[in-house]
Enzyme design. Structure first.
Site, mmCIF file in Angstrom:
data_model
loop_
_atom_site.group_PDB
_atom_site.id
_atom_site.type_symbol
_atom_site.label_atom_id
_atom_site.label_comp_id
_atom_site.label_asym_id
_atom_site.label_seq_id
_atom_site.Cartn_x
_atom_site.Cartn_y
_atom_site.Cartn_z
ATOM 1 N N ASP A 68 -17.543 -1.954 11.396
ATOM 2 C CA ASP A 68 -17.016 -2.797 10.320
ATOM 3 C C ASP A 68 -17.267 -4.283 10.573
ATOM 4 O O ASP A 68 -17.702 -4.682 11.655
ATOM 5 C CB ASP A 68 -15.519 -2.517 10.112
ATOM 6 C CG ASP A 68 -14.744 -2.431 11.434
ATOM 7 O OD1 ASP A 68 -15.264 -2.880 12.472
ATOM 8 O OD2 ASP A 68 -13.618 -1.914 11.427
ATOM 9 N N ASN A 137 -1.302 1.646 12.425
ATOM 10 C CA ASN A 137 -0.982 2.358 11.178
ATOM 11 C C ASN A 137 -1.863 3.598 11.000
ATOM 12 O O ASN A 137 -1.898 4.180 9.926
ATOM 13 C CB ASN A 137 -1.123 1.418 9.972
ATOM 14 C CG ASN A 137 -2.560 0.963 9.728
ATOM 15 O OD1 ASN A 137 -3.461 1.292 10.504
ATOM 16 N ND2 ASN A 137 -2.780 0.224 8.661
ATOM 17 N N HIS A 139 -5.135 3.685 11.121
ATOM 18 C CA HIS A 139 -6.468 3.469 10.541
ATOM 19 C C HIS A 139 -7.566 3.682 11.588
ATOM 20 O O HIS A 139 -7.335 3.584 12.786
ATOM 21 C CB HIS A 139 -6.574 2.103 9.854
ATOM 22 C CG HIS A 139 -6.665 0.915 10.755
ATOM 23 N ND1 HIS A 139 -6.393 -0.364 10.334
ATOM 24 C CD2 HIS A 139 -7.006 0.781 12.065
ATOM 25 C CE1 HIS A 139 -6.567 -1.207 11.322
ATOM 26 N NE2 HIS A 139 -6.945 -0.548 12.390
ATOM 27 N N GLU A 144 -7.959 2.155 5.841
ATOM 28 C CA GLU A 144 -6.507 2.046 5.883
ATOM 29 C C GLU A 144 -5.884 3.325 5.302
ATOM 30 O O GLU A 144 -6.589 4.124 4.671
ATOM 31 C CB GLU A 144 -6.065 0.818 5.058
ATOM 32 C CG GLU A 144 -6.664 -0.508 5.540
ATOM 33 C CD GLU A 144 -6.015 -1.067 6.818
ATOM 34 O OE1 GLU A 144 -5.440 -0.290 7.608
ATOM 35 O OE2 GLU A 144 -6.093 -2.294 7.029
#
Ligand code: PGA
Length: 247
Positions: A68, A137, A139, A144
């Site tokens: 990313d 979280n 991800h 996400e």
């Protein structure tokens, strides 16, 4: 089936992960290697650079694809993932810069950049091994919670918890400086890699790792969508493993 290796601390994880990657490169010098950024793989890159210096691994024929990049940051921005990779790994080993791929955060047409990225991965014959981290979280890359299992490289919005995690002083010091969007490989892009190596260290990752491995796959925890991968290795430390079901 996932193989989970629990080691004492982050340093041992870095050493084991680097040895794992070096072994794959030595078995196939033309390895197509997927890479990740963040605090977690930093130690692994340091160890890989050390293995290179001591003559135990060469990246001369390796091709890399990163997961990313922040939208809006060029490779000369110190918080861009291209910059991170150059500093932490690429400048320290004998890799051909032309064989390193990170999505461009400043492409004029980000959607085209994403499509081209998928094509470049295909043209390279697919990713052999993808090194991954996991967010608090759940991800993976910037996929996400809620990301689709069949998602591909695309532009996404970062969640508030990711922005907070990345502005705790390790990378950005102020939330307002963190870009709100990123280009990220999708869940399907990642799942197509022939092997996956996921690292997790520290107690902040314990709940996410538990959700990812011990519970049925759910879009709420993108990492859980990797459970069914046929060659998934997890290397974590005791703190990150502290909520895992005994196995
Ligand atoms: P970290 O990030 O390694 O900096 O904790 C991992 C991630 O968010 O995927």
């Amino acid at each position: 089936m996932a193989i989970v290796q629990v080691l004492k601390n982050a340093q041992e994880v870095a050493r084991a992960a680097a040895a794992f990657i070096a072994q794959r490169i030595n078995a196939n010098p033309k390895l197509v290697l997927g890479l990740a950024t963040g605090s977690t793989p930093q130690g692994t890159y340091g160890e890989l650079a050390r293995l290179h210096r001591s003559g135990n691994v060469s990246f001369a024929a390796v091709t890399t694809f990163n997961l990313d990049e922040y939208l809006g940051l060029g490779g000369d921005h110190p918080q861009s993932y291209r910059f991170f990779m150059n500093e932490n790994l690429f400048n320290k080993v004998d890799i051909d810069p032309a064989k390193t791929h990170v999505p461009s955060g400043v492409a004029r047409d980000p959607a085209a950049e994403c499509a081209n990225y998928e094509q470049a991965i295909s043209a390279a014959g697919g990713v052999d091994l993808w090194l991954l981290g996991i967010g608090q979280n759940g991800h993976v890359a910037f996929n996400e919670p809620g990301s689709a299992a069949d998602s591909r490289t695309r532009v996404v919005d970062l969640t508030e918890d990711t922005i907070a995690a990345n502005s705790d002083g390790r990378f950005f010091s102020r939330a307002e400086d963190v870009p709100r969007k990123a280009l990220t490989a999708g869940i399907a892009t990642i799942r197509e890699a022939r092997s996956l190596l996921l690292l997790a260290t520290g107690e902040k990752k314990a709940a996410a790792l538990h959700h990812a491995l011990d519970q049925p796959p759910t879009l709420d925890c993108p990492a859980s969508l990797l459970q069914a991968h046929r060659d998934l290795t997890i290397i974590c430390d005791e703190a990150a493993a502290s909520q895992l079901r005994a196995r």
